[in-house]
Write a protein that holds these residues in place. Structure first.
Motif, PDB file in Angstrom:
ATOM      1  N   ILE A 149      33.891   3.548  -3.622  1.00 22.57           N
ATOM      2  CA  ILE A 149      33.011   3.324  -4.946  1.00 22.57           C
ATOM      3  C   ILE A 149      31.996   2.361  -4.620  1.00 22.57           C
ATOM      4  N   GLY A 150      30.748   2.868  -4.943  1.00 23.26           N
ATOM      5  CA  GLY A 150      29.666   1.930  -5.004  1.00 23.26           C
ATOM      6  C   GLY A 150      29.507   0.987  -5.706  1.00 23.26           C
ATOM      7  N   LYS A 151      28.487   0.027  -5.528  1.00 23.60           N
ATOM      8  CA  LYS A 151      28.120  -1.090  -6.631  1.00 23.60           C
ATOM      9  C   LYS A 151      27.438  -0.393  -7.901  1.00 23.60           C
ATOM     10  N   THR A 152      27.489  -1.324  -8.992  1.00 21.73           N
ATOM     11  CA  THR A 152      26.799  -0.774 -10.100  1.00 21.73           C
ATOM     12  C   THR A 152      25.465  -1.494 -10.180  1.00 21.73           C
ATOM     13  N   PHE A 153      24.362  -0.570 -10.339  1.00 15.11           N
ATOM     14  CA  PHE A 153      23.012  -0.952 -10.380  1.00 15.11           C
ATOM     15  C   PHE A 153      22.613  -1.315 -11.902  1.00 15.11           C
ATOM     16  N   THR A 154      21.959  -2.433 -11.961  1.00 10.40           N
ATOM     17  CA  THR A 154      21.340  -2.639 -13.578  1.00 10.40           C
ATOM     18  C   THR A 154      20.076  -3.141 -13.607  1.00 10.40           C
ATOM     19  N   GLN A 155      19.353  -2.826 -14.425  1.00  7.62           N
ATOM     20  CA  GLN A 155      18.178  -3.574 -14.874  1.00  7.62           C
ATOM     21  C   GLN A 155      18.397  -4.216 -16.390  1.00  7.62           C
ATOM     22  N   SER A 156      18.118  -5.544 -16.290  1.00  6.60           N
ATOM     23  CA  SER A 156      18.568  -6.334 -17.759  1.00  6.60           C
ATOM     24  C   SER A 156      17.371  -5.722 -18.614  1.00  6.60           C
ATOM     25  N   TYR A 157      17.941  -5.816 -19.778  1.00  4.14           N
ATOM     26  CA  TYR A 157      17.131  -5.672 -21.226  1.00  4.14           C
ATOM     27  C   TYR A 157      16.493  -6.980 -21.702  1.00  4.14           C
ATOM     28  N   GLU A 158      15.203  -6.835 -21.898  1.00  2.00           N
ATOM     29  CA  GLU A 158      14.365  -7.752 -22.259  1.00  2.00           C
ATOM     30  C   GLU A 158      13.832  -7.380 -23.751  1.00  2.00           C
ATOM     31  N   ASN A 159      13.851  -8.405 -24.637  1.00  4.83           N
ATOM     32  CA  ASN A 159      12.899  -8.049 -25.959  1.00  4.83           C
ATOM     33  C   ASN A 159      11.793  -7.471 -26.113  1.00  4.83           C
ATOM     34  N   GLN A 160      11.000  -7.458 -24.966  1.00  4.68           N
ATOM     35  CA  GLN A 160       9.526  -6.982 -24.826  1.00  4.68           C
ATOM     36  C   GLN A 160       9.900  -5.396 -24.566  1.00  4.68           C
ATOM     37  N   PHE A 161      10.882  -4.913 -24.408  1.00  4.42           N
ATOM     38  CA  PHE A 161      11.267  -3.507 -24.003  1.00  4.42           C
ATOM     39  C   PHE A 161      11.448  -2.630 -25.309  1.00  4.42           C
ATOM     40  N   ASP A 162      10.402  -2.742 -26.152  1.00  3.64           N
ATOM     41  CA  ASP A 162      10.583  -2.155 -27.563  1.00  3.64           C
ATOM     42  C   ASP A 162      10.423  -0.570 -27.075  1.00  3.64           C
ATOM     43  N   THR A 163       9.460  -0.317 -26.030  1.00  8.56           N
ATOM     44  CA  THR A 163       9.592   1.041 -25.412  1.00  8.56           C
ATOM     45  C   THR A 163       9.871   0.777 -23.992  1.00  8.56           C
ATOM     46  N   ALA A 164      10.454   2.005 -23.588  1.00  9.36           N
ATOM     47  CA  ALA A 164      10.642   1.958 -22.051  1.00  9.36           C
ATOM     48  C   ALA A 164      10.389   3.495 -21.367  1.00  9.36           C
ATOM     49  N   LYS A 165      10.246   3.501 -20.228  1.00 12.17           N
ATOM     50  CA  LYS A 165      10.170   4.777 -19.498  1.00 12.17           C
ATOM     51  C   LYS A 165      11.092   4.676 -18.214  1.00 12.17           C
ATOM     52  N   PHE A 166      11.839   5.761 -18.254  1.00 13.32           N
ATOM     53  CA  PHE A 166      12.957   6.102 -17.363  1.00 13.32           C
ATOM     54  C   PHE A 166      12.513   7.298 -16.148  1.00 13.32           C
ATOM     55  N   VAL A 167      12.208   6.925 -14.947  1.00 10.75           N
ATOM     56  CA  VAL A 167      11.820   8.198 -14.126  1.00 10.75           C
ATOM     57  C   VAL A 167      12.848   8.274 -12.916  1.00 10.75           C
ATOM     58  N   ILE A 168      13.441   9.543 -13.035  1.00  9.77           N
ATOM     59  CA  ILE A 168      14.484   9.861 -11.787  1.00  9.77           C
ATOM     60  C   ILE A 168      13.728  10.608 -10.898  1.00  9.77           C
ATOM     61  N   ASP A 169      13.803  10.412  -9.643  1.00  9.12           N
ATOM     62  CA  ASP A 169      13.006  11.259  -8.643  1.00  9.12           C
ATOM     63  C   ASP A 169      14.449  11.519  -7.261  1.00  9.12           C
ATOM     64  N   GLY A 170      14.337  12.804  -7.072  1.00  7.58           N
ATOM     65  CA  GLY A 170      15.160  13.275  -6.083  1.00  7.58           C
ATOM     66  C   GLY A 170      16.471  13.617  -6.694  1.00  7.58           C
ATOM     67  N   GLY A 171      17.641  13.931  -6.065  1.00  3.99           N
ATOM     68  CA  GLY A 171      18.731  14.012  -6.482  1.00  3.99           C
ATOM     69  C   GLY A 171      19.548  15.226  -6.082  1.00  3.99           C
ATOM     70  N   ALA A 172      20.781  15.065  -5.257  1.00  4.40           N
ATOM     71  CA  ALA A 172      21.798  16.071  -4.901  1.00  4.40           C
ATOM     72  C   ALA A 172      22.929  15.552  -5.534  1.00  4.40           C
ATOM     73  N   GLY A 173      23.610  16.143  -6.443  1.00  8.48           N
ATOM     74  CA  GLY A 173      24.922  15.552  -6.783  1.00  8.48           C
ATOM     75  C   GLY A 173      25.197  15.961  -8.287  1.00  8.48           C
ATOM     76  N   VAL A 174      26.225  14.944  -8.768  1.00 14.16           N
ATOM     77  CA  VAL A 174      26.579  15.371 -10.156  1.00 14.16           C
ATOM     78  C   VAL A 174      26.245  13.828 -11.020  1.00 14.16           C
TER      79      VAL A 174
END
Length: 207
Positions: A1-26
């Motif tokens: 089992i791999g580790k958990t990756f996180t990005q902390s939430y800051e109050n200035q994130f009233d808007t946010a963009k999430f980019v996913i690149d690549g990917g073979a899997g489920v």
């Protein structure tokens, strides 16, 4: 089992963009998180990369893509990961994914825009009614895609793929390659969906 990756939430994130690149899997997006983004791999492969740009309020998730998998077979070698997002920001999604099985429940999130570019994938996405106007753009090839949107929201589908109306239950043809829900004009909230696809099985369902 791999580790958990996180990005902390800051109050200035009233808007946010999430980019996913690549990917073979489920991969799945199911639950909310107190973090801005939380990615938990459920396999022995630990090749995920999560980075962010605070100034542009963008988070990048690089998925491993050098593994050949069969989406129809369960395999201990399949890369799997569950993704959780914070429900507070107004989200902009940019997903560039390959051969994946992707199951996403976005009903808890406010979504302004989504761009989905995918190859031979199996994708299920369910949207909610948290924001007034949501734009979805789909560019797909050899994929099976199911999109679910709330009945109370007006929706318009524009397609360059020659798809027929039976792929869009509860929609009526408005113009060449344009379909609208019956409540398109009367609803204050709207979905605009643009589809450009090759040999793709795509269906949009109102629930």
């Amino acid at each position: 089992i791999g580790k958990t990756f996180t990005q902390s939430y800051e109050n200035q994130f009233d808007t946010a963009k999430f980019v996913i690149d690549g990917g073979a899997g489920v991969y799945s997006i199911k639950d909310t998180s107190s973090y801005l983004i939380e990615v938990k791999p459920n396999s022995k492969f630990d090749e995920f990369n999560l980075s962010s740009d605070t100034e542009s309020k963008t988070v990048y998730l690089k998925l491993p893509s050098n593994l050949n998998i069969n989406l129809l077979k369960k395999s201990s070698n399949s890369r799997k990961a569950s993704i959780k997002l914070n429900s507070k920001p107004l989200w902009d999604f940019d997903f560039n994914i390959g051969a994946v099985k992707f199951d996403a429940d976005f009903t808890a999130y406010k979504i302004k825009k989504m761009e989905l570019n995918c190859g031979a994938s199996e994708i299920v996405m369910k949207f909610g009614a948290k924001y007034d106007t949501t734009n979805i753009s789909i560019n797909a090839a050899a994929s099976k895609i199911r999109i679910m949107i709330p009945k109370e929201i007006g929706a318009e589908i524009s397609t360059t793929s020659g798809l027929s109306s039976h792929r869009f239950p509860d929609f009526s043809k408005f113009d060449d390659d344009v379909f609208r829900s019956k409540n398109y004009l009367s609803s204050s909230k709207k979905f605009f969906i643009q589809i450009s696809s090759g040999i793709t099985d795509i269906k949009i369902i109102r629930y």
